[in-house]
Design a protein around this motif. Sequence first.
Motif, PDB file in Angstrom:
ATOM      1  N   GLN A   1       0.818  -1.211   0.000  1.00 58.61           N
ATOM      2  CA  GLN A   1       0.000   0.000   0.000  1.00 58.61           C
ATOM      3  C   GLN A   1       0.860   1.272   0.000  1.00 58.61           C
ATOM      4  OE1 GLN A   1      -3.625   0.637   0.145  1.00 58.61           O
ATOM      5  NE2 GLN A   1      -3.488  -1.372  -0.827  1.00 58.61           N
ATOM      6  N   THR A   2       2.168   1.133  -0.218  1.00 59.98           N
ATOM      7  CA  THR A   2       3.058   2.294  -0.145  1.00 59.98           C
ATOM      8  C   THR A   2       3.176   3.033  -1.474  1.00 59.98           C
ATOM      9  OG1 THR A   2       5.007   0.972  -0.702  1.00 59.98           O
ATOM     10  CG2 THR A   2       4.457   1.190   1.649  1.00 59.98           C
ATOM     11  N   LYS A   3       3.722   4.234  -1.381  1.00 57.34           N
ATOM     12  CA  LYS A   3       3.991   5.028  -2.592  1.00 57.34           C
ATOM     13  C   LYS A   3       5.009   4.317  -3.478  1.00 57.34           C
ATOM     14  CE  LYS A   3       3.932   8.909  -5.066  1.00 57.34           C
ATOM     15  NZ  LYS A   3       5.019   8.658  -6.034  1.00 57.34           N
ATOM     16  N   ALA A   4       5.980   3.628  -2.885  1.00 59.75           N
ATOM     17  CA  ALA A   4       6.985   2.917  -3.686  1.00 59.75           C
ATOM     18  C   ALA A   4       6.323   1.832  -4.533  1.00 59.75           C
ATOM     19  CB  ALA A   4       8.042   2.306  -2.761  1.00 59.75           C
ATOM     20  N   TRP A   5       5.364   1.093  -3.938  1.00 64.20           N
ATOM     21  CA  TRP A   5       4.674   0.048  -4.708  1.00 64.20           C
ATOM     22  C   TRP A   5       3.784   0.669  -5.785  1.00 64.20           C
ATOM     23  CZ3 TRP A   5       6.103  -4.675  -5.228  1.00 64.20           C
ATOM     24  CH2 TRP A   5       5.247  -5.620  -5.793  1.00 64.20           C
ATOM     25  N   GLU A   6       3.207   1.820  -5.471  1.00 63.07           N
ATOM     26  CA  GLU A   6       2.422   2.550  -6.467  1.00 63.07           C
ATOM     27  C   GLU A   6       3.294   2.919  -7.662  1.00 63.07           C
ATOM     28  OE1 GLU A   6       0.135   6.879  -6.824  1.00 63.07           O
ATOM     29  OE2 GLU A   6       0.640   6.051  -4.858  1.00 63.07           O
ATOM     30  N   ASP A   7       4.489   3.436  -7.390  1.00 64.67           N
ATOM     31  CA  ASP A   7       5.395   3.819  -8.476  1.00 64.67           C
ATOM     32  C   ASP A   7       5.828   2.602  -9.285  1.00 64.67           C
ATOM     33  OD1 ASP A   7       5.214   6.435  -7.676  1.00 64.67           O
ATOM     34  OD2 ASP A   7       7.097   6.421  -6.544  1.00 64.67           O
ATOM     35  N   PHE A   8       6.045   1.475  -8.597  1.00 65.04           N
ATOM     36  CA  PHE A   8       6.417   0.256  -9.317  1.00 65.04           C
ATOM     37  C   PHE A   8       5.286  -0.180 -10.245  1.00 65.04           C
ATOM     38  CE2 PHE A   8       6.056  -4.490  -9.120  1.00 65.04           C
ATOM     39  CZ  PHE A   8       6.966  -4.738 -10.129  1.00 65.04           C
ATOM     40  N   GLN A   9       4.053  -0.149  -9.751  1.00 61.16           N
ATOM     41  CA  GLN A   9       2.920  -0.528 -10.595  1.00 61.16           C
ATOM     42  C   GLN A   9       2.811   0.386 -11.811  1.00 61.16           C
ATOM     43  OE1 GLN A   9       0.949  -3.270 -10.216  1.00 61.16           O
ATOM     44  NE2 GLN A   9       2.309  -3.816  -8.521  1.00 61.16           N
TER      45      GLN A   9
ATOM     46  N   PRO B   1     -10.330 -12.797 -16.764  1.00 58.86           N
ATOM     47  CA  PRO B   1     -11.344 -13.231 -17.734  1.00 58.86           C
ATOM     48  C   PRO B   1     -12.685 -12.504 -17.610  1.00 58.86           C
ATOM     49  CG  PRO B   1     -10.149 -15.123 -16.933  1.00 58.86           C
ATOM     50  CD  PRO B   1      -9.669 -13.955 -16.126  1.00 58.86           C
ATOM     51  N   ALA B   2     -12.988 -11.952 -16.428  1.00 62.38           N
ATOM     52  CA  ALA B   2     -14.251 -11.231 -16.264  1.00 62.38           C
ATOM     53  C   ALA B   2     -14.213  -9.860 -16.921  1.00 62.38           C
ATOM     54  CB  ALA B   2     -14.572 -11.082 -14.784  1.00 62.38           C
ATOM     55  N   GLY B   3     -13.010  -9.309 -17.062  1.00 57.24           N
ATOM     56  CA  GLY B   3     -12.841  -7.952 -17.559  1.00 57.24           C
ATOM     57  C   GLY B   3     -11.936  -7.172 -16.630  1.00 57.24           C
ATOM     58  N   LYS B   4     -12.230  -5.908 -16.426  1.00 55.05           N
ATOM     59  CA  LYS B   4     -11.408  -5.071 -15.562  1.00 55.05           C
ATOM     60  C   LYS B   4     -11.741  -5.341 -14.090  1.00 55.05           C
ATOM     61  CE  LYS B   4     -10.515  -0.864 -16.825  1.00 55.05           C
ATOM     62  NZ  LYS B   4     -10.670   0.606 -17.098  1.00 55.05           N
ATOM     63  N   VAL B   5     -10.677  -5.423 -13.278  1.00 53.66           N
ATOM     64  CA  VAL B   5     -10.804  -5.639 -11.838  1.00 53.66           C
ATOM     65  C   VAL B   5     -10.072  -4.511 -11.129  1.00 53.66           C
ATOM     66  CG1 VAL B   5     -10.307  -7.192  -9.913  1.00 53.66           C
ATOM     67  CG2 VAL B   5     -10.845  -8.132 -12.165  1.00 53.66           C
ATOM     68  N   LEU B   6     -10.663  -4.015 -10.054  1.00 52.12           N
ATOM     69  CA  LEU B   6     -10.010  -3.026  -9.210  1.00 52.12           C
ATOM     70  C   LEU B   6      -9.525  -3.749  -7.964  1.00 52.12           C
ATOM     71  CD1 LEU B   6      -9.479   0.053  -9.235  1.00 52.12           C
ATOM     72  CD2 LEU B   6     -11.558   0.315  -7.872  1.00 52.12           C
ATOM     73  N   TYR B   7      -8.196  -3.875  -7.816  1.00 53.68           N
ATOM     74  CA  TYR B   7      -7.607  -4.708  -6.760  1.00 53.68           C
ATOM     75  C   TYR B   7      -6.817  -3.862  -5.775  1.00 53.68           C
ATOM     76  CZ  TYR B   7      -4.388  -8.121  -4.647  1.00 53.68           C
ATOM     77  OH  TYR B   7      -3.636  -8.875  -3.763  1.00 53.68           O
ATOM     78  N   ALA B   8      -7.133  -4.028  -4.481  1.00 54.28           N
ATOM     79  CA  ALA B   8      -6.410  -3.336  -3.404  1.00 54.28           C
ATOM     80  C   ALA B   8      -5.647  -4.372  -2.591  1.00 54.28           C
ATOM     81  CB  ALA B   8      -7.374  -2.568  -2.519  1.00 54.28           C
ATOM     82  N   PRO B   9      -4.361  -4.592  -2.876  1.00 52.40           N
ATOM     83  CA  PRO B   9      -3.586  -5.602  -2.133  1.00 52.40           C
ATOM     84  C   PRO B   9      -3.354  -5.158  -0.690  1.00 52.40           C
ATOM     85  CG  PRO B   9      -2.138  -4.342  -3.582  1.00 52.40           C
ATOM     86  CD  PRO B   9      -3.545  -3.894  -3.876  1.00 52.40           C
ATOM     87  N   TYR B  10      -3.769  -6.010   0.259  1.00 51.96           N
ATOM     88  CA  TYR B  10      -3.714  -5.653   1.686  1.00 51.96           C
ATOM     89  C   TYR B  10      -4.327  -4.270   1.912  1.00 51.96           C
ATOM     90  CZ  TYR B  10      -1.079  -9.806   3.042  1.00 51.96           C
ATOM     91  OH  TYR B  10      -0.700 -11.103   3.300  1.00 51.96           O
ATOM     92  N   GLY B  11      -5.483  -4.068   1.314  1.00 48.79           N
ATOM     93  CA  GLY B  11      -6.207  -2.830   1.472  1.00 48.79           C
ATOM     94  C   GLY B  11      -7.689  -3.081   1.256  1.00 48.79           C
ATOM     95  N   PRO B  12      -8.554  -2.140   1.635  1.00 43.63           N
ATOM     96  CA  PRO B  12      -8.192  -0.874   2.266  1.00 43.63           C
ATOM     97  C   PRO B  12      -7.712  -1.062   3.704  1.00 43.63           C
ATOM     98  CG  PRO B  12     -10.568  -1.158   2.285  1.00 43.63           C
ATOM     99  CD  PRO B  12     -10.010  -2.301   1.482  1.00 43.63           C
ATOM    100  N   VAL B  13      -6.946  -0.093   4.170  1.00 43.92           N
ATOM    101  CA  VAL B  13      -6.520  -0.049   5.566  1.00 43.92           C
ATOM    102  C   VAL B  13      -7.520   0.840   6.298  1.00 43.92           C
ATOM    103  CG1 VAL B  13      -4.682   0.605   7.146  1.00 43.92           C
ATOM    104  CG2 VAL B  13      -4.116  -0.327   4.894  1.00 43.92           C
ATOM    105  N   ALA B  14      -8.161   0.282   7.333  1.00 41.73           N
ATOM    106  CA  ALA B  14      -9.211   1.028   8.032  1.00 41.73           C
ATOM    107  C   ALA B  14      -9.067   0.851   9.535  1.00 41.73           C
ATOM    108  CB  ALA B  14     -10.590   0.565   7.576  1.00 41.73           C
ATOM    109  N   GLU B  15      -9.280   1.943  10.266  1.00 40.76           N
ATOM    110  CA  GLU B  15      -9.124   1.919  11.719  1.00 40.76           C
ATOM    111  C   GLU B  15     -10.369   1.428  12.445  1.00 40.76           C
ATOM    112  OE1 GLU B  15      -7.992   5.839  12.856  1.00 40.76           O
ATOM    113  OE2 GLU B  15      -6.022   5.743  11.864  1.00 40.76           O
ATOM    114  N   SER B  16     -11.502   1.351  11.749  1.00 38.83           N
ATOM    115  CA  SER B  16     -12.755   0.941  12.374  1.00 38.83           C
ATOM    116  C   SER B  16     -13.694   0.425  11.288  1.00 38.83           C
ATOM    117  CB  SER B  16     -13.410   2.119  13.101  1.00 38.83           C
ATOM    118  OG  SER B  16     -13.779   3.125  12.164  1.00 38.83           O
TER     119      SER B  16
END
Length: 317
Positions: A6-14, A39-54
């Motif tokens: 979930q870091t900026k570094a991983w964002e830049d790598f992607q 195969p379904a089409g476009k997927v929106l993937y959040a690896p180890y996310g979202p991060v939520a406090e509650s």
Amino acid sequence: MEYFLQTKAWEDFQKSLGRHVHRQSGPGWSFLAIEEKNPAGKVLYAPYGPVAESVEAFDAALAALRGLARSCGAVFIRIEPVGLDPESGPGILRNRGLQPAPVNQQPELSWIVDLDRDFKEVLAEMKPVNRNLYRNIHKKGVTFRTTQDPDDIRVLLNFLHMTARRNGFKPQSDEYLTQVAQSLMPAGAATLFIADLHGGPVAAALAYDSADTRTYAHAAMDDTHRKLSAGIPLLVTLMADAREKGLKHVDLWGVAPADQPDHKWAGFTAFKKSFGGREIAYPGTWDLPVNRPRYAAYQMARSLRDGIKALIKRLTP
């Protein structure tokens, strides 16, 4: 803990891979989500996310993800929420229309070694053989070094090829890991640790750093020097270096459930647990359909394919 995926570094790598990424945050929540194709089409993937406090923060993050998915035409959202209790989490997720993904994309269980204490305490929790190797391996001519030169990733790649041939597994492609090195190492977000015997490498490990956690990502060694067990003191060196840099945790990544001794990760798990530490559990990988007809068709096609594979396996002598 700050999760590296979930870091900026991983964002830049992607982004370096040519992928579209999205980052959003609000009171008590945040996520990095990546547009992927399946195969379904476009997927929106959040690896180890979202991060939520509650739970309330999670609901806000999920609403943001749902709106984002509709705007970019995703068939479904795939998440691995961090912050939800692993026991109550599944019920919370089902009540919001999510369902377990066909497979967990990231480990549901991980092994953490805490570094926010005297390193002697960290060593004391390890198996004696690990401590002894760390303290005495130099007597056999083994030394350790670090590098953030992307070209040095070839050392690890060579050892991964050896391990793949020996154990019959398929590692990440050379192209992928080379791009990891080129993106993350110059940014200081990835470091390669190398064990040398009389000047030549015999083991290597690649680690990723977030603000407070070092993730043990890839490691392999030279087959011809396996009896040295250089990978053990190399990992302890990686931990000691992380503590010196002020990091609070080392994430040794996925482990097998304790009640599954025949799990394919059982050997890796025993190795990781020999360094002390604690288990951390996540709710796992979950899908939230956005285009329900297309998601249902995807699930049906997958079930049919898996059924055919199982039948072929039963009929094969």
